[in-house]
Design a protein around this motif. Structure first.
Motif, short mmCIF file in Angstrom:
data_model
loop_
_atom_site.label_atom_id
_atom_site.label_comp_id
_atom_site.label_asym_id
_atom_site.label_seq_id
_atom_site.Cartn_x
_atom_site.Cartn_y
_atom_site.Cartn_z
N MET A 114 -12.26 0.51 -1.38
CA MET A 114 -10.88 0.29 -1.52
C MET A 114 -10.09 0.52 -0.15
O MET A 114 -10.49 1.09 0.81
CB MET A 114 -10.42 1.19 -2.70
N TYR A 115 -8.94 0.20 -0.14
CA TYR A 115 -8.03 0.34 1.00
C TYR A 115 -6.72 1.25 0.73
O TYR A 115 -6.26 1.24 -0.26
CB TYR A 115 -7.44 -0.91 1.30
N GLY A 116 -6.39 1.83 1.77
CA GLY A 116 -5.06 2.78 1.71
C GLY A 116 -4.62 2.80 2.72
O GLY A 116 -4.96 3.00 3.83
N ILE A 117 -3.15 3.37 2.73
CA ILE A 117 -2.67 4.18 3.91
C ILE A 117 -3.28 5.32 4.10
O ILE A 117 -3.30 6.42 3.45
CB ILE A 117 -1.08 4.38 3.57
N PRO A 118 -3.56 5.73 5.52
CA PRO A 118 -4.57 6.93 5.86
C PRO A 118 -3.70 8.12 5.24
O PRO A 118 -4.59 9.08 4.78
CB PRO A 118 -4.60 7.03 7.30
N ALA A 123 1.03 -1.28 0.02
CA ALA A 123 -0.02 -0.05 0.21
C ALA A 123 0.80 1.34 -0.06
O ALA A 123 0.47 2.32 -0.63
CB ALA A 123 -0.87 0.13 1.10
N THR A 124 2.07 1.23 0.59
CA THR A 124 3.19 2.35 0.42
C THR A 124 3.79 2.62 -0.66
O THR A 124 3.76 3.88 -1.03
CB THR A 124 4.07 2.05 1.81
N LYS A 125 4.00 1.48 -1.28
CA LYS A 125 4.86 1.59 -2.42
C LYS A 125 4.02 1.63 -3.74
O LYS A 125 4.79 1.85 -4.93
CB LYS A 125 5.87 0.67 -2.49
N SER A 126 2.82 1.48 -3.74
CA SER A 126 2.00 1.50 -5.07
C SER A 126 1.78 2.75 -5.78
O SER A 126 1.72 3.80 -4.69
CB SER A 126 0.63 0.86 -4.48
N PRO A 127 2.03 2.95 -6.91
CA PRO A 127 1.60 4.26 -7.51
C PRO A 127 0.50 4.83 -7.12
O PRO A 127 0.06 6.02 -7.17
CB PRO A 127 2.00 4.13 -9.01
N LYS A 128 -0.62 4.24 -7.07
CA LYS A 128 -2.09 4.56 -6.69
C LYS A 128 -2.37 4.46 -5.17
O LYS A 128 -1.70 3.62 -4.51
CB LYS A 128 -3.09 3.46 -7.20
N PRO A 129 -2.85 5.39 -4.63
CA PRO A 129 -2.86 5.54 -3.07
C PRO A 129 -4.11 4.57 -2.67
O PRO A 129 -4.08 4.24 -1.36
CB PRO A 129 -3.39 6.97 -2.87
N GLN A 130 -5.06 4.41 -3.62
CA GLN A 130 -5.92 3.56 -2.98
C GLN A 130 -5.86 2.06 -3.88
O GLN A 130 -5.66 1.99 -5.17
CB GLN A 130 -7.55 3.96 -3.23
N LEU A 131 -6.19 1.13 -3.17
CA LEU A 131 -5.85 -0.38 -3.79
C LEU A 131 -7.19 -1.27 -3.30
O LEU A 131 -7.97 -1.04 -2.68
CB LEU A 131 -4.84 -1.21 -3.18
N TYR A 132 -7.80 -2.26 -4.51
CA TYR A 132 -8.68 -2.90 -4.26
C TYR A 132 -8.16 -4.19 -3.42
O TYR A 132 -6.94 -4.21 -3.34
CB TYR A 132 -9.06 -3.81 -5.71
#
Length: 76
Positions: free
Chosen positions: A64-68, A16-25
């Motif tokens: 979706m999920y993401g780092i706050p 979740a931290t390294k993904s280019p997208k801030p929100q992930l499925y």
């Protein structure tokens, strides 16, 4: 062999931290541990939300999920 719960949490947080997208499925986290069942990964991700390590983000039609901190920066 499947990762331990704590190893899986760390792998999800790193993804979740390294993904280019801030929100992930949730399905994006399945690759963190191909040996774990999807239900196990979803339960761990939901536990991370309760702990404050992840947060939900909704587009209106999907959750979706993401780092706050990444989600809040994106919304500003």
């Amino acid at each position: 062999m499947a990762l331990s719960k704590e190893e899986l949490k760390n792998a999800i947080e790193e993804k979740a931290t390294k993904s280019p997208k801030p929100q992930l499925y949730i399905k994006d986290f399945y690759k963190c541990d191909p040996d774990s069942k999807p239900r196990v990964i979803k339960n761990v991700a939901n536990e991370m939300v309760r702990e404050g390590r992840l947060m939900f983000w909704s587009s209106g039609s999907t959750t979706m999920y993401g780092i706050p901190s990444r989600i809040q920066d994106e919304e500003e």
